[in-house]
Design a protein around this motif. Sequence first.
Motif, PDB file in Angstrom:
ATOM      1  N   GLY A  59       0.815  -1.199   0.000  1.00  0.00           N
ATOM      2  CA  GLY A  59       0.000   0.000   0.000  1.00  0.00           C
ATOM      3  C   GLY A  59       0.852   1.254   0.000  1.00  0.00           C
ATOM      4  O   GLY A  59       2.067   1.206   0.214  1.00  0.00           O
ATOM      5  N   PRO A  60       0.211   2.396  -0.250  1.00  0.00           N
ATOM      6  CA  PRO A  60       0.944   3.671  -0.257  1.00  0.00           C
ATOM      7  C   PRO A  60       1.656   3.905   1.074  1.00  0.00           C
ATOM      8  O   PRO A  60       1.114   3.610   2.142  1.00  0.00           O
ATOM      9  CB  PRO A  60      -0.158   4.710  -0.483  1.00  0.00           C
ATOM     10  CG  PRO A  60      -1.272   3.947  -1.125  1.00  0.00           C
ATOM     11  CD  PRO A  60      -1.210   2.580  -0.536  1.00  0.00           C
ATOM     12  N   ARG A  61       2.877   4.422   0.987  1.00  0.00           N
ATOM     13  CA  ARG A  61       3.579   4.715   2.225  1.00  0.00           C
ATOM     14  C   ARG A  61       3.019   5.993   2.844  1.00  0.00           C
ATOM     15  O   ARG A  61       2.445   6.827   2.157  1.00  0.00           O
ATOM     16  CB  ARG A  61       5.079   4.856   1.971  1.00  0.00           C
ATOM     17  CG  ARG A  61       5.495   6.131   1.275  1.00  0.00           C
ATOM     18  CD  ARG A  61       6.986   6.359   1.468  1.00  0.00           C
ATOM     19  NE  ARG A  61       7.369   7.677   0.989  1.00  0.00           N
ATOM     20  CZ  ARG A  61       7.981   7.882  -0.163  1.00  0.00           C
ATOM     21  NH1 ARG A  61       8.252   6.867  -0.947  1.00  0.00           N
ATOM     22  NH2 ARG A  61       8.325   9.105  -0.531  1.00  0.00           N
ATOM     23  N   GLU A  62       3.190   6.123   4.124  1.00  0.00           N
ATOM     24  CA  GLU A  62       2.682   7.299   4.826  1.00  0.00           C
ATOM     25  C   GLU A  62       3.732   8.402   4.792  1.00  0.00           C
ATOM     26  O   GLU A  62       4.901   8.167   5.106  1.00  0.00           O
ATOM     27  CB  GLU A  62       2.345   6.933   6.272  1.00  0.00           C
ATOM     28  CG  GLU A  62       1.722   8.071   7.055  1.00  0.00           C
ATOM     29  CD  GLU A  62       1.318   7.656   8.452  1.00  0.00           C
ATOM     30  OE1 GLU A  62       1.015   8.546   9.269  1.00  0.00           O
ATOM     31  OE2 GLU A  62       1.329   6.447   8.728  1.00  0.00           O
ATOM     32  N   LEU A  63       3.308   9.601   4.403  1.00  0.00           N
ATOM     33  CA  LEU A  63       4.226  10.727   4.352  1.00  0.00           C
ATOM     34  C   LEU A  63       4.443  11.299   5.745  1.00  0.00           C
ATOM     35  O   LEU A  63       3.501  11.431   6.525  1.00  0.00           O
ATOM     36  CB  LEU A  63       3.675  11.823   3.432  1.00  0.00           C
ATOM     37  CG  LEU A  63       3.643  11.494   1.939  1.00  0.00           C
ATOM     38  CD1 LEU A  63       2.903  12.585   1.193  1.00  0.00           C
ATOM     39  CD2 LEU A  63       5.045  11.329   1.390  1.00  0.00           C
TER      40      LEU A  63
ATOM     41  N   ALA B  41       9.576  19.701   1.325  1.00  0.00           N
ATOM     42  CA  ALA B  41       8.323  18.958   1.184  1.00  0.00           C
ATOM     43  C   ALA B  41       7.623  19.309  -0.131  1.00  0.00           C
ATOM     44  O   ALA B  41       6.986  18.455  -0.760  1.00  0.00           O
ATOM     45  CB  ALA B  41       7.401  19.261   2.362  1.00  0.00           C
ATOM     46  N   LEU B  42       7.760  20.543  -0.560  1.00  0.00           N
ATOM     47  CA  LEU B  42       7.117  21.006  -1.788  1.00  0.00           C
ATOM     48  C   LEU B  42       7.695  20.320  -3.021  1.00  0.00           C
ATOM     49  O   LEU B  42       6.973  20.021  -3.976  1.00  0.00           O
ATOM     50  CB  LEU B  42       7.276  22.525  -1.898  1.00  0.00           C
ATOM     51  CG  LEU B  42       6.615  23.246  -3.061  1.00  0.00           C
ATOM     52  CD1 LEU B  42       5.095  23.078  -3.017  1.00  0.00           C
ATOM     53  CD2 LEU B  42       6.989  24.730  -3.030  1.00  0.00           C
TER      54      LEU B  42
ATOM     55  N   ASP C 115       7.630  11.090  -5.008  1.00  0.00           N
ATOM     56  CA  ASP C 115       8.005   9.814  -5.616  1.00  0.00           C
ATOM     57  C   ASP C 115       6.751   9.214  -6.240  1.00  0.00           C
ATOM     58  O   ASP C 115       5.799   8.868  -5.546  1.00  0.00           O
ATOM     59  CB  ASP C 115       8.566   8.883  -4.534  1.00  0.00           C
ATOM     60  CG  ASP C 115       9.001   7.532  -5.070  1.00  0.00           C
ATOM     61  OD1 ASP C 115       8.736   7.224  -6.246  1.00  0.00           O
ATOM     62  OD2 ASP C 115       9.602   6.763  -4.288  1.00  0.00           O
ATOM     63  N   THR C 116       6.728   9.096  -7.571  1.00  0.00           N
ATOM     64  CA  THR C 116       5.533   8.583  -8.248  1.00  0.00           C
ATOM     65  C   THR C 116       5.333   7.094  -8.034  1.00  0.00           C
ATOM     66  O   THR C 116       4.258   6.568  -8.321  1.00  0.00           O
ATOM     67  CB  THR C 116       5.606   8.857  -9.765  1.00  0.00           C
ATOM     68  OG1 THR C 116       6.752   8.185 -10.315  1.00  0.00           O
ATOM     69  CG2 THR C 116       5.696  10.339 -10.056  1.00  0.00           C
ATOM     70  N   THR C 117       6.348   6.379  -7.544  1.00  0.00           N
ATOM     71  CA  THR C 117       6.214   4.933  -7.318  1.00  0.00           C
ATOM     72  C   THR C 117       5.748   4.617  -5.896  1.00  0.00           C
ATOM     73  O   THR C 117       5.659   3.457  -5.515  1.00  0.00           O
ATOM     74  CB  THR C 117       7.554   4.217  -7.571  1.00  0.00           C
ATOM     75  OG1 THR C 117       8.504   4.573  -6.544  1.00  0.00           O
ATOM     76  CG2 THR C 117       8.137   4.581  -8.922  1.00  0.00           C
ATOM     77  N   SER C 118       5.453   5.641  -5.112  1.00  0.00           N
ATOM     78  CA  SER C 118       5.119   5.444  -3.702  1.00  0.00           C
ATOM     79  C   SER C 118       3.695   4.946  -3.488  1.00  0.00           C
ATOM     80  O   SER C 118       3.342   4.552  -2.381  1.00  0.00           O
ATOM     81  CB  SER C 118       5.292   6.767  -2.950  1.00  0.00           C
ATOM     82  OG  SER C 118       4.384   7.741  -3.450  1.00  0.00           O
ATOM     83  N   GLY C 119       2.876   4.961  -4.551  1.00  0.00           N
ATOM     84  CA  GLY C 119       1.471   4.624  -4.399  1.00  0.00           C
ATOM     85  C   GLY C 119       0.634   5.823  -4.008  1.00  0.00           C
ATOM     86  O   GLY C 119      -0.585   5.710  -3.864  1.00  0.00           O
TER      87      GLY C 119
ATOM     88  N   LEU D 211      -2.328  14.932  -4.476  1.00  0.00           N
ATOM     89  CA  LEU D 211      -3.127  15.465  -3.372  1.00  0.00           C
ATOM     90  C   LEU D 211      -2.596  15.016  -2.012  1.00  0.00           C
ATOM     91  O   LEU D 211      -2.762  15.725  -1.013  1.00  0.00           O
ATOM     92  CB  LEU D 211      -4.592  15.047  -3.522  1.00  0.00           C
ATOM     93  CG  LEU D 211      -5.413  15.829  -4.564  1.00  0.00           C
ATOM     94  CD1 LEU D 211      -6.828  15.273  -4.638  1.00  0.00           C
ATOM     95  CD2 LEU D 211      -5.431  17.321  -4.258  1.00  0.00           C
ATOM     96  N   ASP D 212      -1.957  13.852  -1.975  1.00  0.00           N
ATOM     97  CA  ASP D 212      -1.370  13.391  -0.711  1.00  0.00           C
ATOM     98  C   ASP D 212      -0.235  14.312  -0.286  1.00  0.00           C
ATOM     99  O   ASP D 212      -0.090  14.643   0.898  1.00  0.00           O
ATOM    100  CB  ASP D 212      -0.859  11.956  -0.856  1.00  0.00           C
ATOM    101  CG  ASP D 212      -1.985  10.971  -1.141  1.00  0.00           C
ATOM    102  OD1 ASP D 212      -2.942  10.941  -0.343  1.00  0.00           O
ATOM    103  OD2 ASP D 212      -1.903  10.247  -2.142  1.00  0.00           O
ATOM    104  N   TYR D 213       0.581  14.721  -1.254  1.00  0.00           N
ATOM    105  CA  TYR D 213       1.689  15.630  -0.957  1.00  0.00           C
ATOM    106  C   TYR D 213       1.160  17.031  -0.628  1.00  0.00           C
ATOM    107  O   TYR D 213       1.706  17.720   0.236  1.00  0.00           O
ATOM    108  CB  TYR D 213       2.658  15.674  -2.140  1.00  0.00           C
ATOM    109  CG  TYR D 213       3.423  14.378  -2.321  1.00  0.00           C
ATOM    110  CD1 TYR D 213       4.631  14.170  -1.667  1.00  0.00           C
ATOM    111  CD2 TYR D 213       2.915  13.353  -3.109  1.00  0.00           C
ATOM    112  CE1 TYR D 213       5.329  12.978  -1.817  1.00  0.00           C
ATOM    113  CE2 TYR D 213       3.601  12.156  -3.267  1.00  0.00           C
ATOM    114  CZ  TYR D 213       4.808  11.981  -2.612  1.00  0.00           C
ATOM    115  OH  TYR D 213       5.487  10.789  -2.744  1.00  0.00           O
TER     116      TYR D 213
END
Length: 223
Positions: free
Chosen positions: A60-64, A83-84, A88-92, A96-98
């Motif tokens: 699953g997607p990792r937690e930021l 942070a801006l 990583d596009t492979t993170s799942g 919007l998560d970022y």
Amino acid sequence: MNSTDVSRSCRRLVVLISAAVVVLLLVGVGVYGLVAGPRTTSDPPPAPSSPTAPTEPTRGPRELAPISETDDPEEFARTVAEALFGWDTTSGLMPLDYTSVLLAVADPSGVEQAGLASDIAGYLPNRDTWVELRKYSTTQNLEITDVFVPEAWAEAESQAQPGQLAPGTTAYTVEGVRHRQGVWNDEATSSAHEVAFTIFLTCPPDGAPCFLLRLSVLDQPLR
């Protein structure tokens, strides 16, 4: 300062910046980004003849990690900048998560949240571009080379009437190198591009954590 005072001060900040545009332009400083929001500048890389097959996440997607609380304005500006630009596009995860990580440290009154969300959108790839970049396992990070309070901010402060700016409000211009890495035709590749932008923030003098107000247009910072 209570939430009503913060909200009132933030509204005054918007009015001040809008009124100061003409004055600052006369000395060669543009703050258009605070009025209209940044342009989208994240373009997909040129597609190779045979793109690498996308790698499906095996978990699953990792937690930021959240942006750490601090009352140090320069430290906060550096953390926001990283942070801006760090994704990583492979993170799942999706853009919007970022964005959510940055909005979590936004103006607590909510007055600037919509404008800030628009600003952030100018720095991140949109959803379609993100999906395309994922095909090439694209990642990005920022190498910061300089962080400073621009001279134009001092002039903006001098134009402010008493009470127009919340105590602790300031601006930091960040200069650095945006690094992107990916895989094209089964070979690792990378690119580097110099960037500059300005972060507007408030660090309350009572020691409360700093919060993010707005961002300038990418590559149109205050100097």
